[in-house]
Write an enzyme that holds these catalytic residues in place. Structure first.
Site, PDB file in Angstrom:
ATOM      1  N   GLU A 154       2.351   5.516  -2.612  1.00  0.00           N
ATOM      2  CA  GLU A 154       3.461   4.575  -2.687  1.00  0.00           C
ATOM      3  C   GLU A 154       3.674   4.137  -4.150  1.00  0.00           C
ATOM      4  OE1 GLU A 154       3.072   0.789  -0.692  1.00  0.00           O
ATOM      5  OE2 GLU A 154       5.201   0.741  -0.241  1.00  0.00           O
ATOM      6  N   HIS A 199      -3.819  -7.133   6.788  1.00  0.00           N
ATOM      7  CA  HIS A 199      -2.516  -6.793   6.198  1.00  0.00           C
ATOM      8  C   HIS A 199      -2.227  -5.295   6.401  1.00  0.00           C
ATOM      9  CE1 HIS A 199       0.437  -6.972   2.652  1.00  0.00           C
ATOM     10  NE2 HIS A 199       0.228  -5.664   2.801  1.00  0.00           N
ATOM     11  N   GLU A 200      -3.192  -4.454   6.056  1.00  0.00           N
ATOM     12  CA  GLU A 200      -2.963  -3.012   6.183  1.00  0.00           C
ATOM     13  C   GLU A 200      -2.796  -2.624   7.646  1.00  0.00           C
ATOM     14  OE1 GLU A 200      -2.209  -1.834   3.441  1.00  0.00           O
ATOM     15  OE2 GLU A 200      -3.136  -3.409   2.242  1.00  0.00           O
ATOM     16  N   GLY A 248      -5.023  -3.603  -3.941  1.00  0.00           N
ATOM     17  CA  GLY A 248      -6.014  -4.015  -2.958  1.00  0.00           C
ATOM     18  C   GLY A 248      -6.303  -2.898  -1.986  1.00  0.00           C
ATOM     19  N   ALA A 249      -5.233  -2.369  -1.393  1.00  0.00           N
ATOM     20  CA  ALA A 249      -5.393  -1.354  -0.361  1.00  0.00           C
ATOM     21  C   ALA A 249      -4.040  -0.712  -0.111  1.00  0.00           C
ATOM     22  CB  ALA A 249      -5.915  -1.982   0.930  1.00  0.00           C
ATOM     23  N   MET A 250      -4.053   0.351   0.707  1.00  0.00           N
ATOM     24  CA  MET A 250      -2.807   1.061   1.026  1.00  0.00           C
ATOM     25  C   MET A 250      -2.822   1.498   2.472  1.00  0.00           C
ATOM     26  SD  MET A 250       0.134   2.240   0.093  1.00  0.00           S
ATOM     27  CE  MET A 250       1.213   3.153   1.206  1.00  0.00           C
ATOM     28  N   GLU A 251      -1.659   1.297   3.114  1.00  0.00           N
ATOM     29  CA  GLU A 251      -1.559   1.447   4.560  1.00  0.00           C
ATOM     30  C   GLU A 251      -1.278   2.871   5.010  1.00  0.00           C
ATOM     31  OE1 GLU A 251       0.634  -0.185   2.555  1.00  0.00           O
ATOM     32  OE2 GLU A 251       2.695   0.086   3.224  1.00  0.00           O
ATOM     33  N   ASN A 252      -1.906   3.882   4.400  1.00  0.00           N
ATOM     34  CA  ASN A 252      -1.699   5.242   4.895  1.00  0.00           C
ATOM     35  C   ASN A 252      -1.977   5.263   6.398  1.00  0.00           C
ATOM     36  OD1 ASN A 252      -1.582   6.086   2.067  1.00  0.00           O
ATOM     37  ND2 ASN A 252      -3.793   5.742   2.112  1.00  0.00           N
TER      38      ASN A 252
HETATM   39 ZN   LIG Z   1       1.286  -4.035   2.133  1.00  0.00          ZN
END
Ligand SMILES: [Zn+2]
Length: 850
Positions: free
Chosen positions: A127, A300-301, A266-270
């Site tokens: 992203e 969140h993810e 922080g993180a990624m929602e793959n």
């Molecule tokens: Zn997000």
């Protein structure tokens, strides 16, 4: 030509033309340390046979392009990150064979070698538009497809993607191939491949709709820090909550969470393959805010699996909605179904302030930004997107009611599952479920920028009863919109040494003046708190009596959210030049020692440090800095042994220490010759102390090198780079500068560590040349360093600590003539506004002392 840019119009045209049936993505990760082989086969149809379009691929060496069996010459067809596709048939097959490059900036396919054991770890990060750095794509969110990944890698690796990991086919010579099953329909930006010598733990969630396999992964050198039980708890609580609240089974089968190194966000929602920064697996003691924040990231993810991955924005115009929703949902879920039942307090103390801050910069923009191309997406992706958006969604939930909100949401998931949608679709669903007209609300809140200020005004009779109470609403001239607010009002009294709630009411605020007739005749309280319960997104002011009450007795207010609103009001008043920095520092020193909210405890001392170092009037800054140092020292020694606040105050003292005495204490803590009962000086706290002592010239390169030898990990290397950057010598600054602001090869996380510790308070002489050098770098940073490194350098590396009228003039001269890209201009403009704010706050602090 657009380079790597892509406009919304181009994407819409392409979406009108194409339907993408499938991708076959074949990656060979055994071809070398710098590049990998990438062959993509895309099956797609075209609504207008004979038409032309293009596919996306960035930075590749293309060997072969075949369209419908016809060979295209890469030398002419592959230009400027695009592959031109002419004379399309109704049904098409595109095959592109290329070599792509491993990333060292966290964009695309990142490759990391762990210095502890030389093990190799790869992960993708796509992203917004970076899938095209790894395979050939139609890079836009609405061209969803099914993806079949085939990955060749060393046979002893783990390989994880959106579909469950299959048993590998052994190819001989130590290689194997993982043939993943086709995915569900999804956008390119949430596809993922994670590969390497990862450690794997498998478990399962058994829920209302069946089983969800849960994988956790991390580097081998972090296995002892993978607190998988706690992570499983929050993961299970999340699934339990979201499957019920959204009334839709988890859509992607299995759910892996992979903790990966050198991660930018922080993180990624793959989809089904979430990546998170592996600093979330702490090797040293962390405070409660750390764990609460990590839980919010996990949630969140997970919320994105439905909102974002199952139903996806058509174009990046709705990126705000994607992020705002996941933000709102993660706090809501934390409060409803985890141990973090006061998460909205943390949101107010630590998250919402970042939205207010961003919204008062000259670069602010409506929540629903006009993202006409990818460059605009980059410029508009900020804390308006996350924190303001989530705050406004919270207000929307208060506006329509939680139950109607959830009913509308469930219908929205059912109507658009595996497809694309726009904000208008959600709004229509909410209008149907709530019966409220929301178009006007959306215009007011989403299509305008800026934050309103709400100020109470009142009159009392001889007995001290209100004869009138009004809420005054104001806006800044640049963004004059006055909005409708659902607003809580709290009346608190001092009773037996505590601040107690007497009455809470909710009102609708509209226009410049709103009467509150309900309060006429009510005895005036000691504290009149607007926005009690924090439903509204607005700055609030305290009247004179209430401010005095807060200064006297904030620590005696039991409700953590009400306290957070008071903390926030005081901080806003300092930043707006309405409360002296000195008064704010005194407020913090008086009340922070009994703060119970984890986020409040960890962020408010940082605000106070800023007040002392940056917002104090020059004449008495030294005195206030000394008072802050002594106060923090006292708080450290008074804090309960082993408490979170004790750790917070130890870190704060490292930043605050200026006197020989305090610096000696830091030295003693590091050497183990002095101690604070209950405070363990572990690896990460040692680095805090080493960096602080480096910044004050108390230690040099030799001791940093010794500490680095003692902590021979990637974290150790990153901390050491930061400590070196903090040293107050021209040589150290020059070396750090070259690494972080000039060299495009410095690993992303190392660069961040250097940038964030380069500009130190109290080093004005050695830092003086770096105002001009910063502005020079800013002119060409994006071209030379790439998007990720440039934004780190310009966002976190602005010389705010040198705030002065001269700095302002230098920046203005630069802004008047620069040709720099929009992002660079934006970060410099934001830095300038923080400097201007500091200068105004200094004036207020000086006036208050007169
Ligand atoms: Zn997000």
């Amino acid at each position: 030509m657009p380079g790597t840019n892509l406009t919304r119009d181009e994407a819409a045209t392409r979406a009108g033309l194409l339907t993408v049936g499938s991708y076959l993505v074949e990656l060979d990760l055994t071809t070398g340390e710098h590049t990998f082989a990438s062959t993509t086969t895309i099956e797609f149809t075209c609504a207008s046979p004979g038409a032309s379009t293009f596919a996306d691929l960035v930075g590749a060496e293309v060997h072969e392009i075949t369209l419908n069996g016809r060979a295209l010459d890469p030398a002419t067809a592959y230009v400027d990150s695009r592959i031109a596709l002419d004379d399309l048939a109704a049904a098409n097959t595109l095959v592109v064979r290329a070599d792509c490059t491993y990333s060292r900036s966290g964009e695309g396919l990142h490759r990391f070698v762990d210095p502890v054991d030389d093990r190799v770890y790869l992960y993708t990060q796509f992203e917004v538009p970076d899938a095209r750095r790894v395979y050939t794509t139609f890079e836009q969110p609405d061209l969803k497809s099914v993806f079949t990944f085939r990955v060749t890698a060393p046979e002893d690796w783990k390989v994880v993607s959106n579909s469950p990991s299959p048993d590998p086919v052994h190819l001989g010579a130590g290689r194997a191939r993982w043939d993943f099953a086709p995915t569900k329909p999804m956008s390119t930006y949430i596809t993922a491949v994670v590969a390497g010598e990862y450690h794997e733990v498998q478990d399962v969630y058994v829920g209302a709709h069946g089983e969800i396999p849960l994988g956790h992964y991390c580097r081998q050198s972090l296995v002892e820090h993978l607190d998988v039980e706690e992570l499983l708890t929050i993961t299970r609580q999340g699934f339990e909550f979201f499957e019920e609240a959204f009334d839709f089974p988890y859509p992607f089968g299995k759910y892996d969470q992979l903790y990966v190194p050198e991660y930018n966000m922080g993180a990624m929602e793959n989809a089904g393959c979430v990546t998170l920064r592996d600093e979330y697996l702490p090797r040293s003691r962390q405070d409660g805010a750390f764990y609460e924040f990590r839980a919010s990231v996990v949630l969140h993810e997970m919320a994105h699996m439905w909102f974002g991955d199952l139903v996806t924005m058509r174009w990046w115009d709705d990126l705000w909605l994607n992020e705002s929703f996941a933000e709102w949902a993660c706090y809501h879920a934390a409060v409803e179904n985890t141990a973090f039942t006061e998460s909205w307090t943390g949101f107010t103390n630590a998250r919402k302030v970042t939205g207010y801050r961003q919204d008062q910069m000259p670069s602010t923009h409506p929540i629903a930004a006009d993202n006409h191309d990818l460059e605009a997406v980059e410029v508009n992706f900020d804390m308006i997107t996350y924190a303001k958006g989530a705050s406004v969604l919270k207000q929307l939930v208060a506006w329509v009611g939680l139950d109607p909100f959830l009913v509308g949401l469930r219908q929205y998931f059912r109507d658009h599952a595996y497809g694309s949608s726009e904000f208008a679709d959600l709004l229509a669903a909410l209008e149907r479920s709530s019966g409220r007209e929301l178009q006007g609300w959306a215009r007011e809140w989403l299509q305008t920028a800026g934050v309103n200020t709400l100020t109470p005004a009142s009159a009392v009779d001889a007995e001290g009863r209100y004869t009138s109470v009004t809420v005054q609403q104001s806006a800044v001239p640049e963004w004059p919109t006055l909005r409708r607010h659902r607003l809580g009002v709290g009346l608190y009294d001092e009773v037996d040494g505590r601040l107690e709630l007497r009455r809470h009411l909710e009102i609708d605020v509209e226009g410049a003046t709103t009467e509150v007739p309900e309060l006429v005749g009510e005895p005036r309280p000691d504290l009149l708190l607007l926005n009690d319960h924090d439903l509204a997104y607005a700055k609030i002011r305290l009247d004179e009596r209430s401010l005095a009450t807060v200064v006297r007795g904030l620590a005696t207010l039991d409700d953590s959210l009400a306290r957070a609103l008071c903390w926030g009001a005081a901080w806003d008043m300092v930043r707006d030049g309405e409360l002296a920095a000195t008064a704010y520092v005194d407020l913090v020193l008086g009340a922070i020692g009994s703060e119970t909210d984890a986020f409040g405890g960890s962020v408010i001392p940082r605000f106070a440090a800023t007040a002392a170092n940056l917002y104090a009037a020059p004449d008495h800054r030294a005195g206030l800095v000394a008072r802050w140092e002594q106060g923090v020292r006292r708080l450290l020694h008074e804090a309960a042994p082993g408490s979170d606040l004790q750790l917070t105050f130890a870190r704060a003292l490292a930043g605050a220490a200026r006197s020989d005495d305090a610096l000696d204490e830091l030295e003693g803590l590091l050497a183990g010759t002095t101690g604070v009962p209950g405070l363990e000086v572990d690896t990460d706290l040692r680095w805090v102390l080493v960096t602080a002592l480096a910044a004050r010239g108390r230690l040099g390169e030799d001791r940093i090198a010794a500490e680095e030898a003692r902590d021979a990990t990637i974290s150790g290397r990153e901390h050491a780079a930061g400590a070196r950057a903090a040293l107050p010598t021209p040589e150290a600054k020059e070396a750090a500068w070259q690494q972080a602001f000039v060299d495009p090869e410095t690993p992303n996380e190392t660069q961040r560590s250097i940038v964030t510790s380069f500009f130190q308070h109290g080093q004005d002489d050695v830092l003086a040349p770096y105002v001009g050098r910063f502005l020079d770098v800013a002119g060409t940073a994006y071209e030379r360093l790439g998007t990720q490194r440039a934004s780190t350098a310009l966002r976190f590396g602005f010389p705010t600590v040198l705030a002065s009228p001269g700095l302002l003039a230098d920046v203005d001269a630069w802004l008047a003539t620069t040709q720099a890209n929009a992002n660079a201009v934006r970060y410099v403009t934001e830095g300038r506004s923080e400097v201007a704010r500091a200068l105004a706050a200094r004036t207020a602090d000086a006036d208050a002392a007169r």
